[in-house]
Every structure is written in C-alpha cells, then in structure tokens.
Write an enzyme that holds these catalytic residues in place. Structure first.
Site, PDB file in Angstrom:
ATOM      1  N   LYS A   1       1.127  -1.225  -0.062  1.00 26.60           N
ATOM      2  CA  LYS A   1       0.075   0.054  -0.173  1.00 26.60           C
ATOM      3  C   LYS A   1       0.891   1.184  -0.262  1.00 26.60           C
ATOM      4  O   LYS A   1       1.664   1.478   0.848  1.00 26.60           O
ATOM      5  CB  LYS A   1      -0.646  -0.082   1.389  1.00 26.60           C
ATOM      6  CG  LYS A   1      -1.934   0.793   1.125  1.00 26.60           C
ATOM      7  CD  LYS A   1      -2.115   2.219   0.700  1.00 26.60           C
ATOM      8  CE  LYS A   1      -1.807   3.037   1.873  1.00 26.60           C
ATOM      9  NZ  LYS A   1      -1.721   4.433   1.297  1.00 26.60           N
TER      10      LYS A   1
ATOM     11  N   GLY B   1       5.275   3.605  10.006  1.00 25.05           N
ATOM     12  CA  GLY B   1       4.478   4.726  10.223  1.00 25.05           C
ATOM     13  C   GLY B   1       4.254   5.156  11.535  1.00 25.05           C
ATOM     14  O   GLY B   1       5.256   4.880  12.432  1.00 25.05           O
ATOM     15  N   SER B   2       3.345   5.795  11.812  1.00 24.73           N
ATOM     16  CA  SER B   2       3.230   6.457  13.069  1.00 24.73           C
ATOM     17  C   SER B   2       2.659   5.550  14.127  1.00 24.73           C
ATOM     18  O   SER B   2       1.799   4.509  13.774  1.00 24.73           O
ATOM     19  CB  SER B   2       2.095   7.618  13.069  1.00 24.73           C
ATOM     20  OG  SER B   2       0.829   7.162  12.678  1.00 24.73           O
TER      21      SER B   2
ATOM     22  N   VAL C   1      -1.312   5.027  14.197  1.00 24.86           N
ATOM     23  CA  VAL C   1      -1.928   4.185  13.164  1.00 24.86           C
ATOM     24  C   VAL C   1      -1.348   2.548  13.347  1.00 24.86           C
ATOM     25  O   VAL C   1      -2.274   1.785  13.310  1.00 24.86           O
ATOM     26  CB  VAL C   1      -1.280   4.653  11.900  1.00 24.86           C
ATOM     27  CG1 VAL C   1      -1.915   3.505  10.712  1.00 24.86           C
ATOM     28  CG2 VAL C   1      -2.336   5.864  11.373  1.00 24.86           C
ATOM     29  N   GLY C   2      -0.146   2.508  13.788  1.00 24.77           N
ATOM     30  CA  GLY C   2       0.367   1.166  14.325  1.00 24.77           C
ATOM     31  C   GLY C   2      -0.591   0.605  15.321  1.00 24.77           C
ATOM     32  O   GLY C   2      -0.807  -0.576  15.276  1.00 24.77           O
TER      33      GLY C   2
ATOM     34  N   GLU D   1       6.835  -0.826  12.887  1.00 29.90           N
ATOM     35  CA  GLU D   1       8.052  -0.050  13.029  1.00 29.90           C
ATOM     36  C   GLU D   1       7.543   1.346  13.124  1.00 29.90           C
ATOM     37  O   GLU D   1       6.964   2.170  11.978  1.00 29.90           O
ATOM     38  CB  GLU D   1       9.058  -0.061  11.717  1.00 29.90           C
ATOM     39  CG  GLU D   1       9.745  -1.383  11.539  1.00 29.90           C
ATOM     40  CD  GLU D   1      10.758  -1.645  12.701  1.00 29.90           C
ATOM     41  OE1 GLU D   1      11.255  -0.928  13.257  1.00 29.90           O
ATOM     42  OE2 GLU D   1      10.974  -3.048  12.559  1.00 29.90           O
TER      43      GLU D   1
ATOM     44  N   CYS E   1      12.047   9.020  11.311  1.00 29.63           N
ATOM     45  CA  CYS E   1      11.868   8.214  12.489  1.00 29.63           C
ATOM     46  C   CYS E   1      13.124   8.509  13.611  1.00 29.63           C
ATOM     47  O   CYS E   1      12.793   8.474  14.857  1.00 29.63           O
ATOM     48  CB  CYS E   1      11.491   6.617  12.586  1.00 29.63           C
ATOM     49  SG  CYS E   1      12.721   5.821  11.603  1.00 29.63           S
TER      50      CYS E   1
ATOM     51  N   GLU F   1       5.929  13.258  18.716  1.00 25.69           N
ATOM     52  CA  GLU F   1       6.675  13.390  17.576  1.00 25.69           C
ATOM     53  C   GLU F   1       6.275  14.450  16.666  1.00 25.69           C
ATOM     54  O   GLU F   1       5.138  14.510  16.148  1.00 25.69           O
ATOM     55  CB  GLU F   1       6.605  11.906  17.003  1.00 25.69           C
ATOM     56  CG  GLU F   1       7.902  11.859  15.513  1.00 25.69           C
ATOM     57  CD  GLU F   1       7.347  10.538  15.012  1.00 25.69           C
ATOM     58  OE1 GLU F   1       6.523  10.084  14.740  1.00 25.69           O
ATOM     59  OE2 GLU F   1       8.676  10.061  14.647  1.00 25.69           O
TER      60      GLU F   1
END
Ligand code: NAD
Length: 481
Positions: free
Chosen positions: A171, A224-225, A228-229, A246, A280, A379
């Site tokens: 994606k 990703g963030s 969302v993780g 990650e 990151c 972050e």
C-alpha cells in the site's frame, strides 16, 4: 494519472476515483492517484495469492538471484529513480541519490540472503534423532510504508518479504505513489514474475485498513506513526496474523561536558534537520551539559543559519511532505510560544520567494519548555528540536528515557566509560556514540523499545524472522550396525 500495479500491469480502479498529490516544493498538484476501493484491493490480493505457489516453490537461491537482478537494474536506473524520489518528497537531489544507493544495497543484501537462508541444527535427548529448523514463508504479505524515505522504505520491506518466499501487496504512501510504481515496474523488467509484487494506492484509513484486515493476508509489516500502528494492531488482533510495527521516535541527542563540540554540533544539526527532520530517527531533543550550553548554542546557531533550504542540488533540506503536516507543525510551534517557548532559530515558514506556497519550515530550535510540554513529548517529524540542559549524566539519562518512545539516541563524550554507561542504560533500539541519531544500514537490525514498535527488527538477518515462520523437522534415523 497513477493507477495500481497488479499482476505485472497497470490496473485502473472499479470506481475511478482519484486523489490529488501535491508538490511539497510549490503546493501545486503533481499527480492524480487512484483511490482504490475494496474491490480493487481484492484484485491485488488475489493476484498475490495466485502467484504465491510458484514463487514460494522456488529455492531461496533462485529468489535471491532475481532480487540481485532487481538491485542491479536499480543501479542502472538510479538517476531516474532519484529524480522521482526528489520530486515527490521535495528533498534535495543528493539526498535522494543517497537514499537510492541505500535501497540498492538493501537489494544486494537480501539477494545474498537467498544464498545464506539459514536454519539451526538442534541436539536431541533421544538417541538417533536428528533435528533441524527450516524457514517457510507465510503467503501474501501486506506492506505499508510512509513517504519520508520512500524508496528506502519499499526496499526495506519488499526485499526481505520476497526472498523468504512471500508475495506482496504494497500500500503505497499517498505522498509518494510514483516512486512505488516506478519500483514495481523496474522489478518486473528485471525478471520478477507477475503477481509477486503488487502496488495499490489510496487512503490508508480506507484501502490500507481493508488490506490489513483481508483474510488472505498472512503477514503484515507496517512502518508509520505509532497512532496508526496501534490501530492496526487492535484491528488485526482477532486473526492473530503476524505483525511487524516500525513506528515513531522522540530521539534524544546528548552532549556531555567533555564532548568534541565541533563534531557534536555537526551531528546534532544533521540529526535534527536533514531530510527536513522527517526521519523516525531524527533527533528532536538536544540535551546539553549546562557548563557548555552557551558555547554549544553559539556554534549550533552559526552553522544552522548557513543551511540552505530548497530542492536544488546541495541544498541542506527541503519542505515537509504535506500542507496538512506543515499547518500542524506551525500550530504546535505557535502554541508553544504562547506557553513561553523561546525560539532560538527558525520560526520562519516561507523562506523561499519562488516556492512561497511550498511547505517549508526553517530549522527551528526551541528552549524554555517543560519536559512535559507537547514539543518534548510528541513526535513532530519536522526540522524542529528542543534544547534542554543537564548537570549530571544521570539527569540526561532520566530525561532521555522519559518518553513513551524508544527508537534511537546519540551521546557525545570523549569518556569511553561514560559512553559505555549510556549504552547500557538508554532505553532505545539504537544507541550511537559520537555520531548522529540516524544511520541504519541493510545489515543492521533496526527498531525501537517502548511504543516505537512491537519488538520486531527489520532489516538485517532479523528481518528474516519477520517474513518467515520456523518449522522444526526431526528424523529418527540411525542404522543399527
Ligand atoms: P502514517 O502512520 O500516517 O501513515 C503511514 C502509512 O500508513 C501510509 O501509507 C498511510 O496511508 C497508511 N495508513 C494510514 N492509516 C492506515 C490504516 N488505518 N490502516 C492501514 N494503513 C494506514 O505515517 P506518516 O505520517 O506517513 O509517516 C510518518 C511516521 O512514520 C512517523 O511517525 C515516523 O516516525 C514513522 N516512521 C517510522 C520508521 C521506523 O522504521 N520506525 C521509519 C520511517 C517512518
């Protein structure tokens, strides 16, 4: 118009809806990108399922040799690839070129892993029993990536997933769709069989969410963030599907009283501001011993003021990726100023007259905020860092570890004993001494403590554990002679 790449060809969407992707440097529309429906995702998953049997039946050596061909092709097309990366992200071209080189190395590393794909031999308590482990793939993998380092992010996941024998549906990030398509076409041209790598586009919360929850997805890797993780972890938990996360970081950069200041300033600036702080592993909290604060700050500000913003070769940093992100960073800084933050440099959002609508944030250093301030907690993913002081290494350690994140850190000191003490006590997946907070390589496992991930590590040989499952095989076989 950018459409999906499924089974080795361009595939339009059932609904024919497109989203706008904007040029970070100008704010203009750069491309129109397919917004995949659930039915479009189904087509991609089916292609990955159909390709799975023959791909997984190939030996790892055969798969690795195809990946090596892809890496070679990437080298041949490196300048075009770097131009696409630079255009979509707004990063200066030399940074995009560096990123492409890293992605090529990733291909070579995992191509080689095809030759080395290892299991273990185990000793049994039973006489004559021979036991060993083999790695087996899972099936179609959902690979979800952000746009900050788009080709590196793709290489980071696609190569280990494929060498282990999985097929994949990427994606792509809404903010780097062309990079993903260029990469998929290149893989095909290098000899990757149709259906082994498929790319879909669209909003993460729609088609990304549908993809990870698809019953025929057998392993998921998400970068990703943290927000969302967590959502993905919750939504896929009932299926018990293997998941690698990650996620974000709030990485400290510690400068001790005895540090080589020129070296520390050099690395602090790169860690805070390169890639427009959109790593990151970017440093977003600079902790300096109070005895050297003024000297460090003076050097830091002199050098930061010389940084060039823009997308041209040899500029130091470009814009951030999206208008939404830009507005969010501005809001965070404006709110911090109201809370009493002192802006030591930066606070300038439109530094380039020719790119007045671009999403620029000048490199910003903030002082005078609490450890609990959102600027020190959240972050920012921007060229923005805070400056704090400490009087004792234990205080620096305590501030550094006071975060839900635990991705990377850097410590600057000439004292090897002190450096060693920090490496033992910092709660981060990566601890660097006298360099920056970033700098991963294909052979290094990368990942974070705390909410920077869920304990998995990619890449390195550790990535093989993400993309393969272990089977233990025993033989009871001993001739009775
Ligand atoms: P993001 O979490 O908003 O989006 C990342 C990807 O997830 C995008 O492709 C997006 O479309 C997709 N997505 C969004 N919602 C989804 C959902 N519900 N289901 C499935 N997919 C969904 O992150 P971003 O702003 O694009 O990227 C920045 C973040 O990525 C930062 O937090 C950064 O630290 C992190 N990051 C981590 C690493 C690492 O290795 N730890 C590397 C790079 C970036």
């Amino acid at each position: 118009m950018i459409v999906n790449w499924i089974n080795g060809e361009d595939v339009g969407g059932r609904l024919g809806e497109y989203l706008e992707k904007h040029d970070p440097n100008t704010g203009d529309v750069q491309s129109w990108v397919l917004n995949s429906s659930n039915a479009d995702v189904d087509v991609a998953v089916r292609a990955a399922q159909e390709a799975y049997l023959s791909w997984s039946e190939k030996t790892p050596v055969e798969r690795g040799s195809i990946l090596t061909k892809i890496a070679i092709r990437m080298e041949e097309e490196a300048s075009e690839l770097a131009e696409i990366v630079a255009l979509e992200t707004g990063k200066p071209i030399q940074d995009a070129e560096g990123e492409v080189s890293g992605a090529v190395l990733q291909g070579h590393f995992f191509g080689g892993e095809g030759l080395r794909m290892f299991g273990r031999t185990l000793n049994s308590s039973v006489y004559g029993k021979r036991t060993f482990t083999v790695r087996e793939p899972y099936g179609p993998a959902a690979l979800i990536v952000p746009a900050n380092t788009p080709i590196a992010n793709l290489a980071w996941k696609v190569f280990p997933a494929l060498v282990c024998g999985n097929t994949a549906i990427v994606k792509a990030s809404e903010d780097a769709p062309q990079t993903a398509i260029f990469f998929a076409r290149l893989c095909s041209a290098a000899g990757l069989p149709d259906g082994v790598l498929n790319v879909i586009h669209g909003y993460g919360e729609q088609c990304g969410n549908y993809l990870v929850n698809h019953e025929n997805i057998k392993v998921i890797s998400f970068t990703g963030s943290t927000a969302v993780g967590k959502k993905i972890a919750v939504s896929v938990a009932p299926r018990l599907v293997p998941l690698s996360l990650e996620l974000g970081g709030k990485n400290p950069f510690i400068v001790c009283a005895d540090a080589n200041l020129d070296n520390a300033v050099h690395w602090a600036i790169l860690s805070c501001f390169s890639n427009a702080g959109q790593r990151c592993s970017a440093a977003s909290r600079v902790l300096v011993h109070d005895s050297i604060e003024e000297e460090f700050l003076e050097k830091f500000l002199v050098r930061t003021k010389k940084l060039h913003l823009g997308t041209e070769r040899n500029c130091d940093l470009g814009p951030v990726l999206t208008a939404k992100h830009h507005a969010n960073i501005r809001r965070m800084l404006e709110e911090a100023i109201v809370r009493g933050a002192e802006i030591l440099c930066g606070n300038n959002f439109t530094p380039l007259p020719e790119a007045i609508n671009g999403y620029y944030i000048a490199p910003t250093l903030v002082r005078g905020i609490e450890q609990t301030d959102p600027i020190n907690r959240q972050e920012l993913f921007a060229p923005v860092a805070s400056l704090q002081t400490f009087t004792d290494p234990r205080e620096a350690l305590s501030i550094s570890n006071d975060s839900v994140y635990g991705l990377t850190s850097a410590v600057h000191t000439e004292n090897i004993g002190l450096a060693s003490w920090f490496t033992k006590h910092l709660k981060h997946g990566v601890v660097n001494i006298n360099i920056g907070t970033f700098g991963s390589e294909p052979q290094f496992p990368f990942g974070g403590y705390g909410q920077s991930g869920n304990g998995t590590r990619e890449p390195g040989t550790e990535a093989l554990d993400v993309y393969s499952q272990t089977k233990v095989i025993s033989f009871s076989a001993m001739a009775d002679l």
